[in-house]
Design an enzyme around this catalytic site. Structure first.
Site, PDB file in Angstrom:
ATOM      1  N   ASN A 281      -3.849   6.919   5.869  1.00 62.57           N
ATOM      2  CA  ASN A 281      -3.088   7.525   4.888  1.00 62.57           C
ATOM      3  C   ASN A 281      -3.954   8.324   4.023  1.00 62.57           C
ATOM      4  O   ASN A 281      -4.882   7.930   3.502  1.00 62.57           O
ATOM      5  CB  ASN A 281      -2.045   6.528   4.348  1.00 62.57           C
ATOM      6  CG  ASN A 281      -1.024   5.955   5.046  1.00 62.57           C
ATOM      7  OD1 ASN A 281      -1.218   6.132   6.318  1.00 62.57           O
ATOM      8  ND2 ASN A 281      -0.035   5.404   4.359  1.00 62.57           N
TER       9      ASN A 281
ATOM     10  N   HIS B 207      -4.837   1.868  -3.750  1.00 62.19           N
ATOM     11  CA  HIS B 207      -4.358   3.198  -3.674  1.00 62.19           C
ATOM     12  C   HIS B 207      -4.785   3.988  -4.827  1.00 62.19           C
ATOM     13  O   HIS B 207      -5.382   3.444  -6.096  1.00 62.19           O
ATOM     14  CB  HIS B 207      -2.979   3.109  -4.006  1.00 62.19           C
ATOM     15  CG  HIS B 207      -2.275   2.872  -2.775  1.00 62.19           C
ATOM     16  ND1 HIS B 207      -1.084   1.621  -2.548  1.00 62.19           N
ATOM     17  CD2 HIS B 207      -2.031   3.265  -1.494  1.00 62.19           C
ATOM     18  CE1 HIS B 207      -0.739   1.683  -1.427  1.00 62.19           C
ATOM     19  NE2 HIS B 207      -1.434   2.613  -0.675  1.00 62.19           N
TER      20      HIS B 207
ATOM     21  N   ASP C 163       6.482   6.302   4.568  1.00 63.86           N
ATOM     22  CA  ASP C 163       5.727   5.437   4.133  1.00 63.86           C
ATOM     23  C   ASP C 163       6.150   4.135   3.360  1.00 63.86           C
ATOM     24  O   ASP C 163       7.406   4.048   3.320  1.00 63.86           O
ATOM     25  CB  ASP C 163       4.505   6.211   3.217  1.00 63.86           C
ATOM     26  CG  ASP C 163       3.332   5.654   2.676  1.00 63.86           C
ATOM     27  OD1 ASP C 163       2.919   4.690   3.413  1.00 63.86           O
ATOM     28  OD2 ASP C 163       2.681   6.440   2.040  1.00 63.86           O
ATOM     29  N   HIS C 164       5.263   3.474   2.563  1.00 60.98           N
ATOM     30  CA  HIS C 164       5.746   2.065   2.098  1.00 60.98           C
ATOM     31  C   HIS C 164       7.182   1.921   1.487  1.00 60.98           C
ATOM     32  O   HIS C 164       7.609   2.766   0.649  1.00 60.98           O
ATOM     33  CB  HIS C 164       4.909   2.046   0.499  1.00 60.98           C
ATOM     34  CG  HIS C 164       3.182   1.924   0.972  1.00 60.98           C
ATOM     35  ND1 HIS C 164       2.825   0.524   0.983  1.00 60.98           N
ATOM     36  CD2 HIS C 164       2.111   2.666   0.981  1.00 60.98           C
ATOM     37  CE1 HIS C 164       1.523   0.565   1.314  1.00 60.98           C
ATOM     38  NE2 HIS C 164       1.200   1.892   1.321  1.00 60.98           N
TER      39      HIS C 164
ATOM     40  N   GLU D  29       1.173   2.812  -6.303  1.00 59.56           N
ATOM     41  CA  GLU D  29       1.750   4.022  -5.607  1.00 59.56           C
ATOM     42  C   GLU D  29       3.257   3.904  -5.741  1.00 59.56           C
ATOM     43  O   GLU D  29       3.792   3.067  -5.143  1.00 59.56           O
ATOM     44  CB  GLU D  29       1.419   4.016  -4.103  1.00 59.56           C
ATOM     45  CG  GLU D  29       1.919   5.351  -3.429  1.00 59.56           C
ATOM     46  CD  GLU D  29       1.455   5.408  -2.005  1.00 59.56           C
ATOM     47  OE1 GLU D  29       0.656   6.373  -1.726  1.00 59.56           O
ATOM     48  OE2 GLU D  29       1.616   4.426  -1.007  1.00 59.56           O
TER      49      GLU D  29
ATOM     50  N   HIS E 186      -5.179   2.320   4.689  1.00 62.05           N
ATOM     51  CA  HIS E 186      -4.250   2.747   3.545  1.00 62.05           C
ATOM     52  C   HIS E 186      -5.435   2.672   2.481  1.00 62.05           C
ATOM     53  O   HIS E 186      -6.400   1.859   2.443  1.00 62.05           O
ATOM     54  CB  HIS E 186      -3.295   1.614   3.071  1.00 62.05           C
ATOM     55  CG  HIS E 186      -2.152   1.704   3.701  1.00 62.05           C
ATOM     56  ND1 HIS E 186      -0.887   2.169   3.277  1.00 62.05           N
ATOM     57  CD2 HIS E 186      -1.629   1.471   5.116  1.00 62.05           C
ATOM     58  CE1 HIS E 186       0.094   2.195   4.207  1.00 62.05           C
ATOM     59  NE2 HIS E 186      -0.512   1.783   5.255  1.00 62.05           N
TER      60      HIS E 186
END
Length: 343
Positions: free
Chosen positions: A274, A215, A98-99, A172, A252
């Site tokens: 996600n 997020h 992820d990110h 996040e 997201h």
């Protein structure tokens, strides 16, 4: 149950193609431990859905041990462990990172790509099936220049790149997205992306385009989602290149989204969503319940010895796994992937 290995690059591509053609999306479940991984695998199996399991930079660091704090070590250990346990479940699972912001590329994605290139040169599958480059914090031109470099390397490693244009709000893993107009990707951003990265001929990629995403935990209505943004960018790029729904899109920051918003986004080409906050809570809630209900058992109160069965991590771990798996099933149902597993 027929055992299934971790998805090969070819199976992963087929998974994404089927999702787009049949208008469903795969939940991509963030995990931070063997327990949360097992919960995700169980949930996908119970939903009869293939799926994606992913680790963030912080998740990978945590997986390496709290004093080691090495993202590549944690991610590699996770991927190897997942390969062993996933074989026991009758669904296809793709592994994703992820990110990854710019300042962590050299300590996370690039070394993992090197490992996969070496594996592929030996005739093996890559370690991960896809990696995300999060360039939302840098200017678009720089974002796409880095994406070009990573896409070329990913293509050689038989890996799919995920890129982000626009900004996902909230926080996040220490990455904070400001709440401003960049929460909405523009048509110009999308056209620049297609020009810089192509539409699959230079390597396949997923695109995290933003349409008000945030997020973390929020109630419906806190931020205005505009799924029509996805429709606009698909149509603009389609008009220029003559390819229907040219982008494979990623959703997201979906916690608190309305079901109709999720389904509308899927109809515009979202193939991956996600899910982290909701499954974290689903995992932790039964543990909190266990601790409150067994206060005298999990603590040696007033010099007593407690109850070993109450503080055995398996006692509350099983409840946590069951709860998180149920939330994964719910995600598969919401995203319409339930019952669609490849035979």
């Amino acid at each position: 149950m027929t055992p299934m290995p971790i998805a090969t690059p070819e199976v992963y591509a087929e998974m994404l193609d089927r999702a787009k053609a049949s208008e469903f999306a795969y939940p991509a479940i963030n995990v931070t431990s063997s327990q949360t991984l097992n919960a995700a695998l169980r949930g996908f199996a119970e939903a009869e859905s293939d799926g994606i399991v992913q680790v963030s930079t912080g998740g990978a660091e945590f997986l390496s041990g709290t004093t080691v704090k090495d993202m590549v070590t944690g991610a590699s250990a996770f991927a190897e462990y997942a390969r062993v346990v996933a074989e026991k479940y009758p669904v296809n699972i793709a592994l994703h990172t992820d990110h990854c912001p710019k300042d962590k590329l050299d300590k996370f994605v690039r070394p993992l790509l090197d490992i996969s290139l070496e594996r592929v040169s030996r005739g093996q599958d890559p370690l991960f099936q896809s990696h995300m480059w999060d360039g939302s914090a840098v200017p678009l031109e720089e974002n796409l220049e880095i994406a070009q470099e990573l896409l070329e390397k990913c293509a050689r490693a038989k890996i799919i790149l995920e890129a982000e244009i626009g900004v996902v709000g909230g926080e996040e893993d220490g990455v904070v997205g400001e709440m401003n107009e960049k929460l909405y990707t523009t048509v110009e951003d999308a056209l620049a992306t297609a020009d810089a990265l192509g539409l699959g001929e230079r390597g396949r990629y997923l695109l995290a385009a933003t349409f008000g995403n945030v997020h973390g935990v929020y109630k419906p209505g806190h931020v205005k989602l505009r799924p029509s943004v996805l429709k606009d960018i698909q149509e603009a790029v389609s008009a220029k290149y003559g390819k229907e729904k040219p982008f494979d899109l990623v959703f997201h920051g979906g916690s608190g989204s309305l079901l109709e918003e999720i389904h509308e986004a899927i109809s515009y080409g979202v193939v991956k969503m996600n899910i982290d906050t909701d499954t974290q809570y689903a995992f932790t809630r039964p543990i909190a319940d266990h601790m409150f209900r067994n206060y005298d058992g999990v603590l040696k109160v007033d010099g007593h010895v407690g109850d070993k069965k109450a503080y055995d991590p398996r006692s509350y771990g099983k409840a946590a796994e069951t709860s998180m798996a149920a939330r994964v099933v719910e995600a598969c149902q919401n995203l319409k992937s339930a019952g669609t597993k490849l035979s």
